[in-house]
Design a protein around this motif. Structure first.
Motif, PDB file in Angstrom:
ATOM      1  N   ARG B 178       0.834  -1.187   0.000  1.00 50.69           N
ATOM      2  CA  ARG B 178       0.000   0.000   0.000  1.00 50.69           C
ATOM      3  C   ARG B 178       0.885   1.260   0.000  1.00 50.69           C
ATOM      4  NH1 ARG B 178      -2.372   2.649   4.372  1.00 50.69           N
ATOM      5  NH2 ARG B 178      -4.282   3.740   3.847  1.00 50.69           N
ATOM      6  N   THR B 179       1.918   1.240   0.851  1.00 50.53           N
ATOM      7  CA  THR B 179       2.819   2.389   0.912  1.00 50.53           C
ATOM      8  C   THR B 179       3.588   2.543  -0.399  1.00 50.53           C
ATOM      9  OG1 THR B 179       3.077   1.898   3.249  1.00 50.53           O
ATOM     10  CG2 THR B 179       4.587   3.490   2.324  1.00 50.53           C
ATOM     11  N   LEU B 181       2.558   1.753  -3.345  1.00 43.63           N
ATOM     12  CA  LEU B 181       1.621   2.363  -4.303  1.00 43.63           C
ATOM     13  C   LEU B 181       1.526   3.863  -4.060  1.00 43.63           C
ATOM     14  CD1 LEU B 181      -0.628   2.205  -6.460  1.00 43.63           C
ATOM     15  CD2 LEU B 181      -2.237   1.791  -4.605  1.00 43.63           C
ATOM     16  N   ALA B 182       1.433   4.247  -2.794  1.00 41.83           N
ATOM     17  CA  ALA B 182       1.315   5.675  -2.471  1.00 41.83           C
ATOM     18  C   ALA B 182       2.578   6.426  -2.888  1.00 41.83           C
ATOM     19  CB  ALA B 182       1.073   5.847  -0.971  1.00 41.83           C
ATOM     20  N   ARG B 184       4.642   5.568  -5.343  1.00 42.51           N
ATOM     21  CA  ARG B 184       4.679   5.666  -6.806  1.00 42.51           C
ATOM     22  C   ARG B 184       3.679   6.709  -7.295  1.00 42.51           C
ATOM     23  NH1 ARG B 184       3.183   0.838  -9.485  1.00 42.51           N
ATOM     24  NH2 ARG B 184       2.365   0.035  -7.529  1.00 42.51           N
ATOM     25  N   ALA B 185       2.488   6.743  -6.673  1.00 44.18           N
ATOM     26  CA  ALA B 185       1.478   7.714  -7.081  1.00 44.18           C
ATOM     27  C   ALA B 185       1.987   9.135  -6.844  1.00 44.18           C
ATOM     28  CB  ALA B 185       0.181   7.477  -6.316  1.00 44.18           C
ATOM     29  N   ASP B 188       4.548   9.967  -9.367  1.00 43.43           N
ATOM     30  CA  ASP B 188       3.966  10.040 -10.707  1.00 43.43           C
ATOM     31  C   ASP B 188       3.284  11.383 -10.940  1.00 43.43           C
ATOM     32  OD1 ASP B 188       3.381   9.091 -13.188  1.00 43.43           O
ATOM     33  OD2 ASP B 188       1.562   8.042 -12.574  1.00 43.43           O
ATOM     34  N   LEU B 198      -3.763  11.554  -0.584  1.00 40.14           N
ATOM     35  CA  LEU B 198      -2.473  11.067  -0.098  1.00 40.14           C
ATOM     36  C   LEU B 198      -1.756  12.208   0.621  1.00 40.14           C
ATOM     37  CD1 LEU B 198      -3.218   8.923  -2.223  1.00 40.14           C
ATOM     38  CD2 LEU B 198      -0.818   8.742  -2.762  1.00 40.14           C
TER      39      LEU B 198
END
Lengths: 245, 308
Positions: B178-179, B181-182, B184-185, B188, B198
Protein backbone atom coordinates in the motif's frame (compact mmCIF):
# COMPACT_ATOMS: atom_id res chain seq x y z
CA UNK A 1 -24.14 21.37 2.80
CA UNK A 2 -21.35 23.53 1.34
CA UNK A 3 -21.26 27.24 2.23
CA UNK A 4 -18.77 29.69 0.74
CA UNK A 5 -18.74 33.24 2.12
CA UNK A 6 -16.80 36.22 0.75
CA UNK A 7 -14.00 34.10 -0.62
CA UNK A 8 -11.00 35.82 -2.20
CA UNK A 9 -7.93 34.19 -3.66
CA UNK A 10 -4.88 35.71 -5.33
CA UNK A 11 -1.77 34.67 -7.25
CA UNK A 12 0.66 37.27 -6.02
CA UNK A 13 -1.02 40.58 -6.84
CA UNK A 14 -3.49 39.15 -9.31
CA UNK A 15 -6.83 38.47 -7.66
CA UNK A 16 -8.46 35.44 -9.24
CA UNK A 17 -11.43 35.40 -6.84
CA UNK A 18 -12.68 38.72 -5.47
CA UNK A 19 -15.83 38.08 -3.47
CA UNK A 20 -17.36 34.67 -3.99
CA UNK A 21 -20.36 33.59 -1.95
CA UNK A 22 -22.37 30.55 -2.91
CA UNK A 23 -23.76 27.35 -1.49
CA UNK A 24 -24.56 23.80 -2.54
CA UNK A 25 -27.47 21.81 -1.10
CA UNK A 26 -27.34 18.14 -0.17
CA UNK A 27 -28.80 15.80 -2.78
CA UNK A 28 -28.65 18.44 -5.53
CA UNK A 29 -26.48 19.02 -8.55
CA UNK A 30 -25.21 22.59 -8.29
CA UNK A 31 -23.57 24.04 -11.35
CA UNK A 32 -21.11 26.91 -11.55
CA UNK A 33 -20.98 28.52 -14.98
CA UNK A 34 -18.48 31.06 -16.18
CA UNK A 35 -16.24 31.99 -19.08
CA UNK A 36 -12.55 31.15 -19.29
CA UNK A 37 -10.49 32.97 -16.70
CA UNK A 38 -13.47 33.66 -14.42
CA UNK A 39 -11.78 31.82 -11.55
CA UNK A 40 -13.68 28.52 -11.63
CA UNK A 41 -10.64 26.25 -11.38
CA UNK A 42 -9.13 28.51 -8.71
CA UNK A 43 -12.30 28.07 -6.67
CA UNK A 44 -12.20 24.28 -7.07
CA UNK A 45 -8.50 24.11 -6.12
CA UNK A 46 -9.25 26.23 -3.06
CA UNK A 47 -12.10 23.94 -2.05
CA UNK A 48 -9.77 20.94 -2.39
CA UNK A 49 -7.21 22.60 -0.10
CA UNK A 50 -4.53 23.00 -2.78
CA UNK A 51 -4.73 26.81 -2.76
CA UNK A 52 -5.15 28.98 0.31
CA UNK A 53 -7.64 31.88 0.09
CA UNK A 54 -6.71 35.38 1.24
CA UNK A 55 -10.17 36.11 2.74
CA UNK A 56 -13.49 34.45 3.35
CA UNK A 57 -14.75 31.19 4.72
CA UNK A 58 -15.63 27.70 3.49
CA UNK A 59 -17.78 25.43 5.63
CA UNK A 60 -18.88 21.91 4.80
CA UNK A 61 -21.69 20.42 6.87
CA UNK A 62 -21.10 23.15 9.44
CA UNK A 63 -17.38 22.46 9.72
CA UNK A 64 -14.70 24.96 8.72
CA UNK A 65 -12.48 23.71 5.88
CA UNK A 66 -9.93 26.54 5.83
CA UNK A 67 -6.42 25.56 6.80
CA UNK A 68 -7.03 21.84 6.31
CA UNK A 69 -4.64 19.87 4.12
CA UNK A 70 -5.95 18.30 0.89
CA UNK A 71 -5.86 14.87 2.57
CA UNK A 72 -7.93 16.11 5.53
CA UNK A 73 -10.49 17.56 3.12
CA UNK A 74 -10.80 14.19 1.40
CA UNK A 75 -11.34 12.73 4.88
CA UNK A 76 -14.20 15.20 5.47
CA UNK A 77 -16.02 13.78 2.43
CA UNK A 78 -15.12 16.05 -0.48
CA UNK A 79 -13.45 14.70 -3.62
CA UNK A 80 -12.42 16.71 -6.66
CA UNK A 81 -12.39 15.37 -10.21
CA UNK A 82 -9.88 17.89 -11.57
CA UNK A 83 -9.89 19.65 -14.90
CA UNK A 84 -7.86 17.77 -17.52
CA UNK A 85 -8.35 14.53 -15.59
CA UNK A 86 -4.92 14.35 -13.89
CA UNK A 87 -4.84 10.58 -13.58
CA UNK A 88 -1.62 8.84 -12.50
CA UNK A 89 -0.24 8.12 -15.98
CA UNK A 90 2.41 5.57 -14.96
CA UNK A 91 0.01 3.57 -12.75
CA UNK A 92 -2.45 0.97 -13.97
CA UNK A 93 -6.19 1.60 -13.96
CA UNK A 94 -6.58 -0.63 -10.91
CA UNK A 95 -3.77 1.15 -9.07
CA UNK A 96 -5.36 4.52 -9.86
CA UNK A 97 -8.57 3.30 -8.24
CA UNK A 98 -6.70 1.94 -5.23
CA UNK A 99 -4.89 5.26 -4.81
CA UNK A 100 -8.31 6.96 -4.70
CA UNK A 101 -9.24 4.79 -1.72
CA UNK A 102 -5.92 5.35 0.05
CA UNK A 103 -7.47 6.99 3.11
CA UNK A 104 -9.73 3.99 3.71
CA UNK A 105 -8.52 0.94 5.58
CA UNK A 106 -11.37 -1.54 4.91
CA UNK A 107 -9.82 -3.84 2.30
CA UNK A 108 -12.92 -5.90 1.54
CA UNK A 109 -15.08 -2.83 1.04
CA UNK A 110 -12.43 -1.28 -1.22
CA UNK A 111 -12.34 -4.39 -3.42
CA UNK A 112 -16.13 -4.27 -3.52
CA UNK A 113 -16.11 -0.60 -4.52
CA UNK A 114 -13.59 -1.25 -7.29
CA UNK A 115 -15.98 -3.87 -8.70
CA UNK A 116 -18.82 -1.38 -8.43
CA UNK A 117 -16.87 1.28 -10.36
CA UNK A 118 -15.93 -1.27 -13.01
CA UNK A 119 -19.64 -2.11 -13.39
CA UNK A 120 -20.37 1.57 -13.76
CA UNK A 121 -17.54 2.08 -16.27
CA UNK A 122 -17.27 -1.15 -18.29
CA UNK A 123 -14.54 0.32 -20.47
CA UNK A 124 -12.28 0.65 -17.44
CA UNK A 125 -12.78 -3.06 -16.75
CA UNK A 126 -11.45 -3.85 -20.22
CA UNK A 127 -8.36 -1.77 -19.49
CA UNK A 128 -7.91 -2.68 -15.84
CA UNK A 129 -4.20 -3.56 -16.10
CA UNK A 130 -3.33 -0.92 -18.68
CA UNK A 131 -1.33 2.17 -17.70
CA UNK A 132 -3.65 5.14 -17.28
CA UNK A 133 -1.41 7.29 -19.49
CA UNK A 134 -2.32 5.09 -22.48
CA UNK A 135 -6.10 5.62 -22.10
CA UNK A 136 -8.10 7.95 -24.34
CA UNK A 137 -9.27 11.31 -22.99
CA UNK A 138 -12.78 10.02 -22.33
CA UNK A 139 -11.47 6.94 -20.55
CA UNK A 140 -9.18 9.08 -18.42
CA UNK A 141 -12.15 11.28 -17.47
CA UNK A 142 -14.06 8.19 -16.41
CA UNK A 143 -11.05 6.95 -14.45
CA UNK A 144 -10.66 10.31 -12.70
CA UNK A 145 -14.34 10.21 -11.78
CA UNK A 146 -14.13 6.61 -10.58
CA UNK A 147 -11.00 7.41 -8.58
CA UNK A 148 -12.77 10.29 -6.83
CA UNK A 149 -15.76 8.05 -6.07
CA UNK A 150 -13.42 5.50 -4.47
CA UNK A 151 -13.05 7.82 -1.46
CA UNK A 152 -16.86 7.62 -1.00
CA UNK A 153 -17.34 11.40 -1.06
CA UNK A 154 -20.49 13.02 0.30
CA UNK A 155 -19.95 15.93 -2.08
CA UNK A 156 -18.36 15.32 -5.47
CA UNK A 157 -16.59 18.31 -7.01
CA UNK A 158 -16.22 18.15 -10.79
CA UNK A 159 -14.15 20.67 -12.74
CA UNK A 160 -15.23 20.84 -16.39
CA UNK A 161 -15.69 17.14 -17.06
CA UNK A 162 -16.64 17.79 -20.69
CA UNK A 163 -13.56 19.75 -21.73
CA UNK A 164 -11.72 18.36 -24.74
CA UNK A 165 -14.01 15.37 -25.16
CA UNK A 166 -16.07 14.19 -28.16
CA UNK A 167 -19.84 14.96 -27.93
CA UNK A 168 -20.68 11.28 -27.60
CA UNK A 169 -18.32 10.89 -24.64
CA UNK A 170 -19.67 14.09 -23.06
CA UNK A 171 -23.19 12.66 -23.27
CA UNK A 172 -21.94 9.47 -21.62
CA UNK A 173 -20.27 11.41 -18.78
CA UNK A 174 -23.40 13.47 -18.15
CA UNK A 175 -25.47 10.30 -18.17
CA UNK A 176 -23.29 9.08 -15.33
CA UNK A 177 -23.67 12.39 -13.48
CA UNK A 178 -27.47 12.00 -13.71
CA UNK A 179 -27.17 8.44 -12.46
CA UNK A 180 -24.97 9.49 -9.51
CA UNK A 181 -27.49 12.19 -8.63
CA UNK A 182 -30.30 9.65 -8.75
CA UNK A 183 -28.31 7.50 -6.32
CA UNK A 184 -28.27 10.44 -3.91
CA UNK A 185 -24.75 11.84 -4.45
CA UNK A 186 -24.47 15.61 -4.05
CA UNK A 187 -22.49 17.19 -6.87
CA UNK A 188 -20.88 20.60 -7.33
CA UNK A 189 -20.14 20.94 -11.03
CA UNK A 190 -18.13 23.54 -12.93
CA UNK A 191 -19.06 23.61 -16.59
CA UNK A 192 -18.86 25.71 -19.72
CA UNK A 193 -21.15 23.41 -21.67
CA UNK A 194 -24.42 25.12 -20.65
CA UNK A 195 -26.65 22.85 -22.73
CA UNK A 196 -25.43 19.72 -20.99
CA UNK A 197 -25.40 21.40 -17.56
CA UNK A 198 -29.05 22.46 -17.96
CA UNK A 199 -30.01 18.80 -18.21
CA UNK A 200 -28.51 17.77 -14.87
CA UNK A 201 -28.33 20.72 -12.46
CA UNK A 202 -31.00 22.03 -10.10
CA UNK A 203 -29.25 25.26 -9.19
CA UNK A 204 -26.92 27.56 -11.11
CA UNK A 205 -24.35 30.17 -10.21
CA UNK A 206 -22.52 32.38 -12.68
CA UNK A 207 -18.94 33.42 -11.99
CA UNK A 208 -17.54 36.37 -13.91
CA UNK A 209 -14.15 37.98 -13.26
CA UNK A 210 -13.93 36.51 -9.78
CA UNK A 211 -17.46 37.46 -8.67
CA UNK A 212 -20.76 35.61 -8.53
CA UNK A 213 -23.12 37.57 -10.76
CA UNK A 214 -26.13 35.24 -10.87
CA UNK A 215 -27.80 32.64 -8.73
CA UNK A 216 -30.98 30.76 -9.64
CA UNK A 217 -32.79 27.75 -11.03
CA UNK A 218 -32.61 26.56 -14.66
CA UNK A 219 -35.85 28.46 -15.34
CA UNK A 220 -34.33 31.69 -13.98
CA UNK A 221 -31.28 31.09 -16.08
CA UNK A 222 -33.28 30.75 -19.29
CA UNK A 223 -35.16 33.96 -18.51
CA UNK A 224 -32.17 36.01 -17.46
CA UNK A 225 -31.26 38.28 -20.31
CA UNK A 226 -27.90 39.27 -18.88
CA UNK A 227 -26.64 35.72 -18.98
CA UNK A 228 -27.81 35.26 -22.53
CA UNK A 229 -25.65 38.16 -23.60
CA UNK A 230 -22.72 37.84 -21.23
CA UNK A 231 -22.22 34.16 -21.39
CA UNK A 232 -24.21 32.07 -23.81
CA UNK A 233 -23.45 34.38 -26.71
CA UNK A 234 -19.78 34.00 -25.97
CA UNK A 235 -19.93 30.27 -25.41
CA UNK A 236 -19.08 29.14 -28.91
CA UNK A 237 -16.27 31.62 -29.05
CA UNK A 238 -14.76 30.61 -25.73
CA UNK A 239 -15.08 26.93 -26.47
CA UNK A 240 -13.31 27.41 -29.78
CA UNK A 241 -10.56 29.24 -27.94
CA UNK A 242 -10.30 26.38 -25.44
CA UNK A 243 -10.07 23.87 -28.26
CA UNK A 244 -7.28 25.84 -29.94
CA UNK A 245 -5.40 26.18 -26.66
CA UNK B 1 41.55 -15.22 -20.95
CA UNK B 2 42.61 -11.86 -19.57
CA UNK B 3 39.58 -10.43 -21.29
CA UNK B 4 37.28 -12.88 -19.52
CA UNK B 5 38.87 -12.28 -16.14
CA UNK B 6 38.58 -8.52 -16.59
CA UNK B 7 34.95 -8.82 -17.64
CA UNK B 8 34.22 -10.92 -14.58
CA UNK B 9 36.01 -8.48 -12.28
CA UNK B 10 34.05 -5.64 -13.83
CA UNK B 11 30.79 -7.48 -13.49
CA UNK B 12 31.45 -8.11 -9.80
CA UNK B 13 32.14 -4.40 -9.43
CA UNK B 14 28.47 -3.92 -10.36
CA UNK B 15 27.42 -4.95 -6.84
CA UNK B 16 28.70 -1.79 -5.13
CA UNK B 17 27.63 0.41 -8.03
CA UNK B 18 24.08 -0.94 -8.02
CA UNK B 19 23.76 -0.57 -4.25
CA UNK B 20 24.96 3.02 -4.46
CA UNK B 21 22.78 3.83 -7.47
CA UNK B 22 19.59 2.35 -5.99
CA UNK B 23 19.09 5.05 -3.36
CA UNK B 24 19.88 7.80 -5.83
CA UNK B 25 17.41 6.54 -8.41
CA UNK B 26 14.70 6.19 -5.75
CA UNK B 27 15.36 9.68 -4.40
CA UNK B 28 15.30 11.18 -7.85
CA UNK B 29 12.16 9.27 -8.76
CA UNK B 30 10.35 10.63 -5.71
CA UNK B 31 11.16 14.31 -6.11
CA UNK B 32 12.62 14.62 -9.62
CA UNK B 33 15.52 16.47 -8.12
CA UNK B 34 19.07 15.21 -7.86
CA UNK B 35 20.36 15.26 -4.30
CA UNK B 36 24.00 16.28 -4.56
CA UNK B 37 24.48 15.69 -0.83
CA UNK B 38 23.65 12.00 -1.40
CA UNK B 39 27.23 10.72 -1.06
CA UNK B 40 28.09 13.17 1.71
CA UNK B 41 25.20 11.93 3.88
CA UNK B 42 26.40 8.34 3.57
CA UNK B 43 29.95 9.49 4.25
CA UNK B 44 28.81 11.17 7.46
CA UNK B 45 27.17 7.90 8.52
CA UNK B 46 30.33 5.99 7.65
CA UNK B 47 32.56 8.41 9.58
CA UNK B 48 30.30 8.12 12.58
CA UNK B 49 30.59 4.33 12.20
CA UNK B 50 34.34 4.54 12.05
CA UNK B 51 34.36 6.77 15.14
CA UNK B 52 32.14 4.33 17.08
CA UNK B 53 34.32 1.44 15.89
CA UNK B 54 37.70 2.98 16.70
CA UNK B 55 37.07 5.34 19.61
CA UNK B 56 34.38 3.41 21.46
CA UNK B 57 35.32 -0.06 20.24
CA UNK B 58 31.74 -1.02 19.38
CA UNK B 59 31.33 -4.35 17.54
CA UNK B 60 30.62 -4.36 13.81
CA UNK B 61 27.07 -5.68 14.16
CA UNK B 62 26.12 -2.64 16.23
CA UNK B 63 28.11 -0.17 14.18
CA UNK B 64 26.52 -1.06 10.82
CA UNK B 65 22.89 -0.38 11.87
CA UNK B 66 24.09 2.88 13.42
CA UNK B 67 25.62 3.87 10.06
CA UNK B 68 22.32 3.21 8.26
CA UNK B 69 20.34 5.12 10.89
CA UNK B 70 22.73 8.09 10.87
CA UNK B 71 22.60 8.23 7.06
CA UNK B 72 18.80 8.20 7.11
CA UNK B 73 18.80 11.03 9.67
CA UNK B 74 21.25 12.99 7.53
CA UNK B 75 18.77 12.45 4.68
CA UNK B 76 15.95 13.87 6.79
CA UNK B 77 18.10 16.94 7.44
CA UNK B 78 18.90 17.38 3.73
CA UNK B 79 15.26 16.98 2.77
CA UNK B 80 14.13 19.50 5.36
CA UNK B 81 16.75 22.02 4.31
CA UNK B 82 16.88 21.65 0.51
CA UNK B 83 13.84 19.79 -0.80
CA UNK B 84 11.11 20.89 1.55
CA UNK B 85 9.40 23.38 -0.77
CA UNK B 86 8.42 20.69 -3.24
CA UNK B 87 5.37 19.96 -1.06
CA UNK B 88 2.51 22.31 -1.40
CA UNK B 89 3.41 24.96 -3.93
CA UNK B 90 3.32 22.42 -6.73
CA UNK B 91 -0.44 22.63 -6.92
CA UNK B 92 -1.19 25.98 -8.50
CA UNK B 93 -3.60 25.64 -11.41
CA UNK B 94 -1.01 26.94 -13.85
CA UNK B 95 1.15 23.98 -13.03
CA UNK B 96 -1.80 21.69 -12.72
CA UNK B 97 -2.56 21.86 -16.39
CA UNK B 98 1.02 20.95 -17.28
CA UNK B 99 2.72 17.69 -16.55
CA UNK B 100 4.78 18.53 -13.53
CA UNK B 101 8.22 18.63 -15.05
CA UNK B 102 10.76 21.04 -16.43
CA UNK B 103 13.12 23.30 -14.54
CA UNK B 104 11.86 26.12 -12.38
CA UNK B 105 13.45 28.26 -9.71
CA UNK B 106 12.77 25.79 -6.88
CA UNK B 107 14.64 23.02 -8.67
CA UNK B 108 17.70 25.21 -9.12
CA UNK B 109 17.54 26.22 -5.46
CA UNK B 110 17.27 22.56 -4.39
CA UNK B 111 20.28 21.63 -6.52
CA UNK B 112 22.46 24.51 -5.35
CA UNK B 113 21.54 24.16 -1.69
CA UNK B 114 22.16 20.40 -1.72
CA UNK B 115 25.63 21.18 -3.09
CA UNK B 116 26.20 23.49 -0.12
CA UNK B 117 25.03 20.79 2.29
CA UNK B 118 27.39 18.32 0.60
CA UNK B 119 30.34 20.60 1.47
CA UNK B 120 28.97 21.15 4.97
CA UNK B 121 28.60 17.43 5.73
CA UNK B 122 32.04 16.61 4.31
CA UNK B 123 33.63 19.25 6.50
CA UNK B 124 31.80 17.84 9.49
CA UNK B 125 33.28 14.40 8.73
CA UNK B 126 36.80 15.75 8.41
CA UNK B 127 36.44 17.59 11.70
CA UNK B 128 35.20 14.41 13.38
CA UNK B 129 38.09 12.28 12.10
CA UNK B 130 40.86 14.39 10.53
CA UNK B 131 43.04 11.49 9.32
CA UNK B 132 42.94 10.43 5.67
CA UNK B 133 42.44 6.73 6.36
CA UNK B 134 39.92 5.71 9.00
CA UNK B 135 39.32 2.06 9.92
CA UNK B 136 35.89 0.56 9.28
CA UNK B 137 34.60 -2.90 10.36
CA UNK B 138 36.27 -5.29 7.93
CA UNK B 139 34.52 -8.23 6.26
CA UNK B 140 36.80 -8.69 3.26
CA UNK B 141 37.44 -12.26 2.17
CA UNK B 142 40.97 -13.49 2.62
CA UNK B 143 40.99 -16.07 -0.13
CA UNK B 144 39.83 -16.29 -3.71
CA UNK B 145 37.74 -18.97 -5.38
CA UNK B 146 38.92 -20.33 -8.70
CA UNK B 147 36.72 -21.31 -11.62
CA UNK B 148 39.06 -23.08 -14.00
CA UNK B 149 41.57 -20.37 -14.74
CA UNK B 150 39.32 -17.56 -13.52
CA UNK B 151 39.62 -16.05 -10.06
CA UNK B 152 36.49 -15.01 -8.18
CA UNK B 153 36.32 -13.05 -4.93
CA UNK B 154 33.50 -14.47 -2.81
CA UNK B 155 32.93 -11.20 -0.94
CA UNK B 156 32.38 -9.37 -4.25
CA UNK B 157 29.97 -12.07 -5.35
CA UNK B 158 28.11 -11.71 -2.05
CA UNK B 159 27.82 -7.99 -2.65
CA UNK B 160 26.34 -8.58 -6.12
CA UNK B 161 23.80 -10.98 -4.65
CA UNK B 162 22.95 -8.43 -1.96
CA UNK B 163 22.44 -5.77 -4.64
CA UNK B 164 20.19 -8.02 -6.72
CA UNK B 165 18.22 -9.10 -3.65
CA UNK B 166 17.77 -5.51 -2.45
CA UNK B 167 16.68 -4.25 -5.87
CA UNK B 168 14.20 -7.08 -6.31
CA UNK B 169 12.86 -6.67 -2.77
CA UNK B 170 12.42 -2.91 -3.29
CA UNK B 171 10.72 -3.52 -6.64
CA UNK B 172 8.34 -5.99 -5.10
CA UNK B 173 7.57 -3.76 -2.14
CA UNK B 174 6.95 -0.82 -4.46
CA UNK B 175 4.61 -2.89 -6.63
CA UNK B 176 2.70 -4.81 -3.97
CA UNK B 177 2.44 -2.77 -0.80
CA UNK B 178 0.00 0.00 0.00
CA UNK B 179 2.82 2.39 0.91
CA UNK B 180 4.69 1.46 -2.27
CA UNK B 181 1.62 2.36 -4.30
CA UNK B 182 1.32 5.67 -2.47
CA UNK B 183 5.00 6.45 -3.09
CA UNK B 184 4.68 5.67 -6.81
CA UNK B 185 1.48 7.71 -7.08
CA UNK B 186 3.16 10.68 -5.37
CA UNK B 187 6.18 10.41 -7.65
CA UNK B 188 3.97 10.04 -10.71
CA UNK B 189 1.74 13.08 -10.18
CA UNK B 190 2.02 15.02 -6.89
CA UNK B 191 -1.08 17.15 -7.51
CA UNK B 192 -3.24 14.16 -8.37
CA UNK B 193 -1.86 12.50 -5.23
CA UNK B 194 -2.94 15.50 -3.12
CA UNK B 195 -6.43 15.30 -4.61
CA UNK B 196 -6.65 11.56 -3.94
CA UNK B 197 -6.09 12.23 -0.26
CA UNK B 198 -2.47 11.07 -0.10
CA UNK B 199 -0.36 12.91 2.45
CA UNK B 200 2.14 14.05 -0.15
CA UNK B 201 4.64 15.91 2.08
CA UNK B 202 4.95 12.93 4.43
CA UNK B 203 5.28 10.49 1.54
CA UNK B 204 7.94 12.60 -0.16
CA UNK B 205 9.84 12.72 3.09
CA UNK B 206 9.49 8.98 3.57
CA UNK B 207 10.71 8.22 0.05
CA UNK B 208 13.66 10.54 0.44
CA UNK B 209 14.69 9.18 3.83
CA UNK B 210 14.25 5.62 2.56
CA UNK B 211 16.57 6.44 -0.35
CA UNK B 212 19.15 7.83 2.05
CA UNK B 213 18.80 4.80 4.32
CA UNK B 214 19.54 2.61 1.32
CA UNK B 215 22.65 4.67 0.66
CA UNK B 216 23.66 3.89 4.25
CA UNK B 217 23.29 0.16 3.51
CA UNK B 218 25.36 0.65 0.36
CA UNK B 219 28.05 2.50 2.30
CA UNK B 220 28.24 -0.31 4.89
CA UNK B 221 28.55 -2.97 2.21
CA UNK B 222 31.19 -1.14 0.21
CA UNK B 223 33.27 -0.06 3.19
CA UNK B 224 33.13 -3.47 4.86
CA UNK B 225 35.11 -4.79 1.89
CA UNK B 226 37.58 -1.89 1.98
CA UNK B 227 38.02 -1.93 5.75
CA UNK B 228 38.53 1.85 5.74
CA UNK B 229 36.88 5.11 4.80
CA UNK B 230 38.55 8.20 3.31
CA UNK B 231 37.34 11.77 2.71
CA UNK B 232 36.96 10.85 -0.98
CA UNK B 233 34.14 8.42 -0.21
CA UNK B 234 31.24 10.90 -0.53
CA UNK B 235 32.39 12.03 -3.95
CA UNK B 236 32.94 8.43 -5.04
CA UNK B 237 29.41 7.45 -4.01
CA UNK B 238 27.77 10.37 -5.78
CA UNK B 239 29.71 9.87 -9.01
CA UNK B 240 29.38 6.10 -9.29
CA UNK B 241 25.80 6.16 -8.09
CA UNK B 242 24.84 8.89 -10.51
CA UNK B 243 26.54 7.07 -13.40
CA UNK B 244 24.83 3.75 -12.61
CA UNK B 245 21.45 5.40 -12.02
CA UNK B 246 21.52 7.57 -15.14
CA UNK B 247 22.72 4.74 -17.40
CA UNK B 248 19.97 2.54 -15.98
CA UNK B 249 17.35 5.27 -16.49
CA UNK B 250 16.88 7.61 -13.51
CA UNK B 251 13.90 6.54 -11.45
CA UNK B 252 13.99 3.00 -12.81
CA UNK B 253 14.80 0.62 -9.94
CA UNK B 254 15.75 -2.50 -11.87
CA UNK B 255 17.56 -0.43 -14.49
CA UNK B 256 20.19 0.30 -11.85
CA UNK B 257 21.41 -3.31 -12.05
CA UNK B 258 21.91 -2.99 -15.79
CA UNK B 259 23.58 0.40 -15.47
CA UNK B 260 25.91 -0.87 -12.77
CA UNK B 261 26.91 -3.97 -14.76
CA UNK B 262 27.62 -1.94 -17.88
CA UNK B 263 29.59 0.62 -15.91
CA UNK B 264 31.63 -2.05 -14.09
CA UNK B 265 32.60 -4.00 -17.20
CA UNK B 266 33.46 -0.94 -19.33
CA UNK B 267 35.51 0.53 -16.49
CA UNK B 268 37.47 -2.68 -15.96
CA UNK B 269 38.46 -2.85 -19.61
CA UNK B 270 39.24 0.85 -19.80
CA UNK B 271 41.52 0.51 -16.79
CA UNK B 272 43.40 -2.41 -18.33
CA UNK B 273 43.83 -0.64 -21.65
CA UNK B 274 44.38 2.96 -20.54
CA UNK B 275 45.20 2.92 -16.83
CA UNK B 276 43.37 4.59 -13.91
CA UNK B 277 42.74 7.78 -15.87
CA UNK B 278 41.16 5.71 -18.61
CA UNK B 279 38.84 4.25 -16.00
CA UNK B 280 37.60 7.69 -14.99
CA UNK B 281 37.30 8.71 -18.62
CA UNK B 282 35.14 5.63 -19.21
CA UNK B 283 32.84 6.57 -16.31
CA UNK B 284 32.31 10.09 -17.60
CA UNK B 285 32.07 8.93 -21.19
CA UNK B 286 29.32 6.45 -20.34
CA UNK B 287 27.44 9.03 -18.29
CA UNK B 288 27.62 11.50 -21.17
CA UNK B 289 26.51 8.90 -23.71
CA UNK B 290 23.57 7.92 -21.50
CA UNK B 291 22.47 11.54 -21.18
CA UNK B 292 22.85 12.23 -24.90
CA UNK B 293 20.97 9.09 -25.82
CA UNK B 294 18.21 9.97 -23.40
CA UNK B 295 17.95 13.51 -24.73
CA UNK B 296 17.51 12.15 -28.28
CA UNK B 297 14.51 10.00 -27.48
CA UNK B 298 11.84 12.59 -26.61
CA UNK B 299 9.60 10.14 -24.78
CA UNK B 300 12.11 9.48 -22.06
CA UNK B 301 13.90 12.75 -21.37
CA UNK B 302 14.50 12.24 -17.69
CA UNK B 303 11.39 10.15 -17.18
CA UNK B 304 9.17 11.29 -14.37
CA UNK B 305 8.19 9.07 -11.51
CA UNK B 306 9.32 5.72 -10.28
CA UNK B 307 9.43 2.63 -12.43
CA UNK B 308 9.69 -0.53 -10.44
Amino acid sequence: MLEIQGLACAYGKIEALREVSLSAKAGEVTCLLGPNGAGKTTLMMTLAGILQPTRGSITFEGENLLGLSPAQIVDRGLALVPENRLVFPALSVRENLMAGAYRRKDRAAIANDIEQQLDRFPRLRERIDQLAGTLSGGEQQMLALARALMSRPRLLLMDEPSVGLAPKVVAEIFGIIRQLHAEGTSIFLVEQNVHMALKVAQHFFLLQQGRVTFSGTPADLAEDDVIQRAYLAGTDHSRTAAAVA
Amino acid sequence: MDFLQRSLDGLLEAGPYALVGLGLTLGFGMLRRVNLAYGAGAMLGAYLGSWLHVRLGWPALVVLPCVVLATALAGLYVQWLCFHDADRSIGTPQRASMTVSGADAREVVALASSFAVWMQLEQLCVNLLPRHLNPFPDFAATHEWTLGTLGLRPDRLGMCLLAVALVLAMTRWMNKSRTGLALRATADHPLAAHLSGLRVPALQRLGFVLACGLSGVAACAVLALEGQVTPMFGMWMLMKGLAAAVIGGLGHLRGVLLGAALLGVVEAHAQALLGPLGRDAATWGLLLLALLWRARSPASVLPGGLHA
